[in-house]
Write a protein that holds these residues in place. Structure first.
Motif, mmCIF file in Angstrom:
data_model
loop_
_atom_site.group_PDB
_atom_site.id
_atom_site.type_symbol
_atom_site.label_atom_id
_atom_site.label_comp_id
_atom_site.label_asym_id
_atom_site.label_seq_id
_atom_site.Cartn_x
_atom_site.Cartn_y
_atom_site.Cartn_z
ATOM 1 N N TRP A 125 0.826 -1.212 0.000
ATOM 2 C CA TRP A 125 0.000 0.000 0.000
ATOM 3 C C TRP A 125 0.858 1.260 0.000
ATOM 4 O O TRP A 125 0.362 2.356 -0.294
ATOM 5 N N ALA A 126 2.142 1.125 0.314
ATOM 6 C CA ALA A 126 3.036 2.280 0.453
ATOM 7 C C ALA A 126 3.774 2.525 -0.862
ATOM 8 O O ALA A 126 4.498 1.657 -1.347
ATOM 9 N N ARG B 264 1.567 9.304 5.061
ATOM 10 C CA ARG B 264 0.702 8.141 4.807
ATOM 11 C C ARG B 264 1.047 6.984 5.737
ATOM 12 O O ARG B 264 0.179 6.213 6.148
ATOM 13 N N ALA B 265 2.336 6.870 6.066
ATOM 14 C CA ALA B 265 2.786 5.757 6.903
ATOM 15 C C ALA B 265 2.805 6.095 8.391
ATOM 16 O O ALA B 265 3.046 5.217 9.211
ATOM 17 N N GLY B 266 2.562 7.354 8.726
ATOM 18 C CA GLY B 266 2.614 7.760 10.125
ATOM 19 C C GLY B 266 4.019 7.782 10.688
ATOM 20 O O GLY B 266 4.225 7.596 11.894
ATOM 21 N N GLU C 280 -4.376 11.440 3.518
ATOM 22 C CA GLU C 280 -4.565 10.196 2.767
ATOM 23 C C GLU C 280 -4.610 8.993 3.707
ATOM 24 O O GLU C 280 -5.371 8.055 3.486
ATOM 25 N N ARG C 281 -3.786 9.030 4.769
ATOM 26 C CA ARG C 281 -3.804 7.929 5.725
ATOM 27 C C ARG C 281 -5.155 7.849 6.437
ATOM 28 O O ARG C 281 -5.718 6.765 6.612
ATOM 29 N N ARG C 282 -5.667 8.990 6.822
ATOM 30 C CA ARG C 282 -6.958 9.001 7.511
ATOM 31 C C ARG C 282 -8.076 8.518 6.607
ATOM 32 O O ARG C 282 -8.962 7.776 7.037
ATOM 33 N N ARG D 295 -7.668 6.416 4.124
ATOM 34 C CA ARG D 295 -7.479 4.982 3.953
ATOM 35 C C ARG D 295 -8.000 4.204 5.140
ATOM 36 O O ARG D 295 -8.653 3.174 5.002
ATOM 37 N N HIS D 296 -7.741 4.715 6.352
ATOM 38 C CA HIS D 296 -8.230 4.052 7.549
ATOM 39 C C HIS D 296 -9.753 4.103 7.637
ATOM 40 O O HIS D 296 -10.406 3.142 8.050
#
Length: 327
Positions: A172-173, A224-226, A318-320, A322-323
């Motif tokens: 995903w990364a 994106r990966a935190g 984008e991470r939020r 995706r979650h």
């Protein structure tokens, strides 16, 4: 317990690298420790890259061309799935390998001292801007703390069973996949060592625009990966404080000298290491080139920080998303 001279597979994933893939393959073939296998994964190239690799494969039976994946993580995983060796040595397109790279990067694994090995990388600039960029943004191996150094996908080796144990590179990364892999390996309790003598050579970006784009995507990948939230928060805090100082200098003329001194000290501290690395490389160059390179250092610092400060929140959003979509 040691295990000497196990089968070693060099892997690499490429996309549209027709202008440099031959140099990389030539350096793979020129290793003092010959690879038992070279697996090159083509990830949706639309140029002549696959044809060039196929031509090499027709001449050298140890070279294997495979196809698959949609980004560097999935392409790298596909190459590893096709690799036969129990030891994987990973590198990237756009590089050349020092002739001793493979021997040095797999040595700790063969000696039973490590499960994951991080090599190093040296800039080989092709322009004055690239020279300034290389000395500004890339540290010497002597400046690295081996205990905290996380290997990069362009110069690492690991046992294939380690890759299997942590589920491979996170597909995903699109960026930072190698650091996420490293952290997963660390959490799983595997041993990691830093071998700075295992060197690959790379060309830094040749224009300011290309550099800004690169660092924007790096920071977006962090978001994106935190990764590294404190580091990014500190950068925002520093520039916020700088803005505050400039505001004071504008509104309080009698404090301008003090503000100027504080800002000057901050800039000097921030550029000291780049100037220390750069200055010896400028010997023998015309005065105008030396002056231009010195001026570029703070500009590169500012441009890189700006790109990161723009890219990081984009990645966080984008991470939020995706979650949220995964719930």
């Amino acid at each position: 317990m040691t295990s000497e001279h196990q089968s070693v597979s060099i892997i690499c994933t490429v996309r549209d690298e027709a202008d440099n893939i031959a140099a990389l393959i030539d350096s793979m073939l020129a290793q003092t420790r010959a690879a038992d296998e070279i697996v090159i994964n083509d990830c949706q190239s639309v140029d002549e890259t696959p044809a060039i690799v196929a031509a090499y494969a027709a001449r050298y039976p140890q070279i294997k061309l495979v196809r698959g994946g949609h980004n560097i993580s999935s392409g790298r995983n596909n190459a590893i799935r096709h690799a036969r060796g129990p030891i994987i040595a990973s590198t990237d397109a756009g590089l050349t390998l020092d002739p001793h790279w493979l021997a040095r990067i797999v040595a700790p694994i063969e000696a039973g001292e490590a499960d994951l090995v991080g090599g190093f990388f040296h800039p080989t600039p092709r322009s004055l801007f690239a020279l300034a960029l290389g000395e500004t943004n890339y540290r010497r191996s002597s400046e690295i703390d081996p205990a905290t150094f996380l290997p990069f996908g362009k110069s690492m080796a690991f046992r294939k069973e380690v890759w299997e144990a942590v589920g491979g590179f996170p597909e995903w990364a699109s960026h930072c996949e190698d650091l996420l892999f490293d952290l997963a390996v660390e959490r799983a309790g595997f041993r990691r060592v830093f071998t700075p003598e295992a060197v690959v050579h790379f060309a830094p970006r040749s224009t300011l625009r290309a550099f800004i784009r690169q660092y924007y995507f790096y920071a977006r990948g962090d978001g994106r990966a935190g990764l590294w939230p404190k580091r990014h928060a500190l950068r925002y805090a520093v520039y916020l404080a700088l803005s505050g100082l400039l505001g004071i200098a504008i509104s309080q003329p009698h404090l301008r000298a003090l503000v100027g001194a504080l800002v000057g000290l901050g800039v000097a501290a921030y550029t000291h290491a780049p100037y220390r690395r750069l200055w010896p490389k400028l010997r023998g160059r015309p005065f105008g080139e030396r002056l231009a390179a010195l001026v570029l250092v703070p500009l590169i610092r500012l441009a890189g920080d700006t790109a990161k400060m723009i890219g990081y929140p984009v990645g966080v959003c984008e991470r939020r998303k995706r979650h949220a979509s995964a719930k």
